[in-house]
Design a protein around this motif. Structure first.
Motif, PDB file in Angstrom:
ATOM      1  N   LYS A  72     -31.689  10.551  15.567  1.00 12.40           N
ATOM      2  CA  LYS A  72     -31.028   9.344  16.029  1.00 12.40           C
ATOM      3  C   LYS A  72     -29.525   9.555  16.035  1.00 12.40           C
ATOM      4  O   LYS A  72     -28.970  10.215  15.159  1.00 12.40           O
ATOM      5  CB  LYS A  72     -31.363   8.161  15.111  1.00 12.40           C
ATOM      6  CG  LYS A  72     -32.816   7.728  15.171  1.00 12.40           C
ATOM      7  CD  LYS A  72     -33.035   6.461  14.373  1.00 12.40           C
ATOM      8  CE  LYS A  72     -34.477   5.993  14.472  1.00 12.40           C
ATOM      9  NZ  LYS A  72     -34.711   4.729  13.737  1.00 12.40           N
ATOM     10  N   GLU A  73     -28.880   8.991  17.009  1.00 13.94           N
ATOM     11  CA  GLU A  73     -27.424   9.055  17.024  1.00 13.94           C
ATOM     12  C   GLU A  73     -26.856   8.107  15.974  1.00 13.94           C
ATOM     13  O   GLU A  73     -27.574   7.324  15.358  1.00 13.94           O
ATOM     14  CB  GLU A  73     -26.904   8.674  18.415  1.00 13.94           C
ATOM     15  CG  GLU A  73     -27.293   7.280  18.848  1.00 13.94           C
ATOM     16  CD  GLU A  73     -26.784   6.928  20.234  1.00 13.94           C
ATOM     17  OE1 GLU A  73     -25.558   6.994  20.425  1.00 13.94           O
ATOM     18  OE2 GLU A  73     -27.596   6.592  21.105  1.00 13.94           O
ATOM     19  N   TYR A  96     -13.815  -6.712  19.056  1.00 18.06           N
ATOM     20  CA  TYR A  96     -13.736  -5.638  18.082  1.00 18.06           C
ATOM     21  C   TYR A  96     -14.928  -4.689  18.193  1.00 18.06           C
ATOM     22  O   TYR A  96     -14.796  -3.461  18.102  1.00 18.06           O
ATOM     23  CB  TYR A  96     -13.667  -6.247  16.687  1.00 18.06           C
ATOM     24  CG  TYR A  96     -13.523  -5.235  15.581  1.00 18.06           C
ATOM     25  CD1 TYR A  96     -12.399  -4.423  15.499  1.00 18.06           C
ATOM     26  CD2 TYR A  96     -14.522  -5.088  14.625  1.00 18.06           C
ATOM     27  CE1 TYR A  96     -12.269  -3.495  14.484  1.00 18.06           C
ATOM     28  CE2 TYR A  96     -14.383  -4.168  13.608  1.00 18.06           C
ATOM     29  CZ  TYR A  96     -13.262  -3.368  13.541  1.00 18.06           C
ATOM     30  OH  TYR A  96     -13.137  -2.452  12.542  1.00 18.06           O
ATOM     31  N   THR A  97     -16.115  -5.243  18.405  1.00 13.52           N
ATOM     32  CA  THR A  97     -17.322  -4.428  18.544  1.00 13.52           C
ATOM     33  C   THR A  97     -17.223  -3.499  19.743  1.00 13.52           C
ATOM     34  O   THR A  97     -17.590  -2.320  19.677  1.00 13.52           O
ATOM     35  CB  THR A  97     -18.556  -5.342  18.678  1.00 13.52           C
ATOM     36  OG1 THR A  97     -18.641  -6.201  17.536  1.00 13.52           O
ATOM     37  CG2 THR A  97     -19.826  -4.528  18.789  1.00 13.52           C
ATOM     38  N   LEU A  98     -16.716  -4.013  20.861  1.00  4.59           N
ATOM     39  CA  LEU A  98     -16.542  -3.184  22.061  1.00  4.59           C
ATOM     40  C   LEU A  98     -15.527  -2.071  21.823  1.00  4.59           C
ATOM     41  O   LEU A  98     -15.705  -0.935  22.285  1.00  4.59           O
ATOM     42  CB  LEU A  98     -16.106  -4.059  23.239  1.00  4.59           C
ATOM     43  CG  LEU A  98     -17.187  -4.993  23.799  1.00  4.59           C
ATOM     44  CD1 LEU A  98     -16.585  -5.953  24.814  1.00  4.59           C
ATOM     45  CD2 LEU A  98     -18.319  -4.190  24.436  1.00  4.59           C
ATOM     46  N   GLU A 105     -17.708   6.333  20.742  1.00  5.63           N
ATOM     47  CA  GLU A 105     -18.554   6.802  21.835  1.00  5.63           C
ATOM     48  C   GLU A 105     -20.042   6.622  21.514  1.00  5.63           C
ATOM     49  O   GLU A 105     -20.844   7.544  21.603  1.00  5.63           O
ATOM     50  CB  GLU A 105     -18.244   8.271  22.159  1.00  5.63           C
ATOM     51  CG  GLU A 105     -16.806   8.482  22.600  1.00  5.63           C
ATOM     52  CD  GLU A 105     -16.491   9.940  22.903  1.00  5.63           C
ATOM     53  OE1 GLU A 105     -17.308  10.812  22.502  1.00  5.63           O
ATOM     54  OE2 GLU A 105     -15.461  10.221  23.516  1.00  5.63           O
ATOM     55  N   THR A 106     -20.378   5.417  21.094  1.00  5.29           N
ATOM     56  CA  THR A 106     -21.766   5.094  20.787  1.00  5.29           C
ATOM     57  C   THR A 106     -22.091   3.691  21.260  1.00  5.29           C
ATOM     58  O   THR A 106     -21.246   2.799  21.228  1.00  5.29           O
ATOM     59  CB  THR A 106     -22.047   5.202  19.271  1.00  5.29           C
ATOM     60  OG1 THR A 106     -23.415   4.833  19.030  1.00  5.29           O
ATOM     61  CG2 THR A 106     -21.148   4.283  18.458  1.00  5.29           C
ATOM     62  N   GLN A 107     -23.326   3.524  21.730  1.00  4.19           N
ATOM     63  CA  GLN A 107     -23.812   2.194  22.114  1.00  4.19           C
ATOM     64  C   GLN A 107     -24.483   1.505  20.928  1.00  4.19           C
ATOM     65  O   GLN A 107     -24.870   0.342  21.023  1.00  4.19           O
ATOM     66  CB  GLN A 107     -24.832   2.331  23.260  1.00  4.19           C
ATOM     67  CG  GLN A 107     -24.314   3.059  24.485  1.00  4.19           C
ATOM     68  CD  GLN A 107     -23.293   2.243  25.260  1.00  4.19           C
ATOM     69  OE1 GLN A 107     -23.353   1.019  25.257  1.00  4.19           O
ATOM     70  NE2 GLN A 107     -22.372   2.918  25.922  1.00  4.19           N
TER      71      GLN A 107
END
Length: 313
Positions: A72-73, A96-98, A105-107
């Motif tokens: 898992k990433e 802030y989350t965005l 570099e993670t979703q």
């Protein structure tokens, strides 16, 4: 409860000391796959402020969870504590989350908010849309501590849950027993004496006992009260041993007296730092010039003192 209580720092300490249990309690929906071998790393607030370039967000603790097998990433948890729900901004949290998603570099980012006090009009989601399409949908996990029934966590093996029993929902008649269950959880689930002493203070702050309530606890739960008093005795003995070793070099009789005094002073400094934080200069000077009898009195009073000024007056 003291008006100067730093709720942000209290919960930051709790999450940093017990990250796995904090995620299990505050973000249970997403934390089911986080086993003990998952590496959890706190991300430094200073680095994030520098990169994000703005102090728009009162950050508690972003945690990076990484699985050892690489299946898992990274999963990023953002935990924010809000004492006053009226100050909460879902737009600010989404912003802030965005930023964090782009920065790392993670979703896989999980926003989590801990509310010390509940509020009827807390927004649960944000939907940015036009007439025909929805362009951004944002949700977050939340824990409103004062709405959680304390009765569900009285025997919990999660130390973060047990320490937060005083912040949950209970009746005034249950107050002493709630405090006792929190302390019992601390003594059972945490074996490090320094952390035990540290989180006795956490429980004390959020229970906010009156003198009469403390007396009721001491009478009803004499063994737990005796164990807490033992914390102070342990640090006192360690300090005395170190001080006496130094004092022996200066002569047996004088050294014994000086060693006891230095030991008591060292034990008191340690206890003050664990309970109230960094020792101010004025308190250091007062401890350095105190008599052995005065030092012993202060050590005996430290578990029930509300602040440093009251303790050393």
């Amino acid at each position: 409860m003291s008006k100067n209580t730093s709720h942000d720092q209290n919960f930051k300490n709790l999450i940093l000391d017990y990250p796995h249990q904090a995620l299990e309690f505050f973000a249970s929906d997403e934390a089911t796959d986080i086993t003990s071998d998952v590496r959890i790393t706190p991300i430094r607030q200073e680095q994030l402020k520098e990169r994000l370039g703005d102090r728009f967000h009162e950050l508690d603790v972003p945690l990076l969870a990484e699985w050892p097998d690489g299946r898992k990433e990274a999963l990023l948890f953002v935990l924010e504590e809000e004492t006053d729900p009226r100050r909460f901004s879902i737009h600010r949290l989404a912003h802030y989350t965005l930023h964090l998603s782009e920065l790392f570099e993670t979703q896989r980012v999980v926003p989590v908010v801990i509310f010390l006090h509940s509020h009827e009009q807390l927004p649960s989601s944000l939907n940015i849309q036009g007439e025909r399409h929805s362009y951004l949908e944002f949700n977050y996990l939340q824990t409103q501590l004062d709405r959680l029934p304390a009765s569900q966590f009285l025997e919990s093996n999660n130390l973060v849950a047990r320490l937060n029993l005083p912040n949950m929902q209970w009746s005034q008649a249950e107050k002493v027993d709630i405090y006792a269950k929190a302390i019992q959880g601390l003594l059972t689930l945490e074996q490090d004496p320094e952390k035990q002493l540290k989180y006795v203070e956490f429980v004390d702050i959020y229970t906010d006992f009156s003198e009469e309530e403390m007396k009721q606890y001491q009478q009803r739960y004499a063994q737990e009260d005796k164990n807490m008093a033992g914390f102070a005795e342990r640090f006192r003995n360690e300090g005395m041993q170190q001080g006496m070793q130094q004092g022996m070099q200066q002569g047996m009789q004088q050294g014994m007296q000086q060693g006891r005094q230095e030991g008591e002073a060292q034990a008191l400094r340690k206890l003050v730092q664990l309970k109230f934080g960094q020792l101010p200069t004025w308190a250091e000077e007062q401890i350095n010039t105190a008599s052995l009898e005065q030092l012993e009195t202060w050590i005996e009073r430290i578990l029930t003192a509300d602040d440093l000024e009251t303790l050393l007056k």
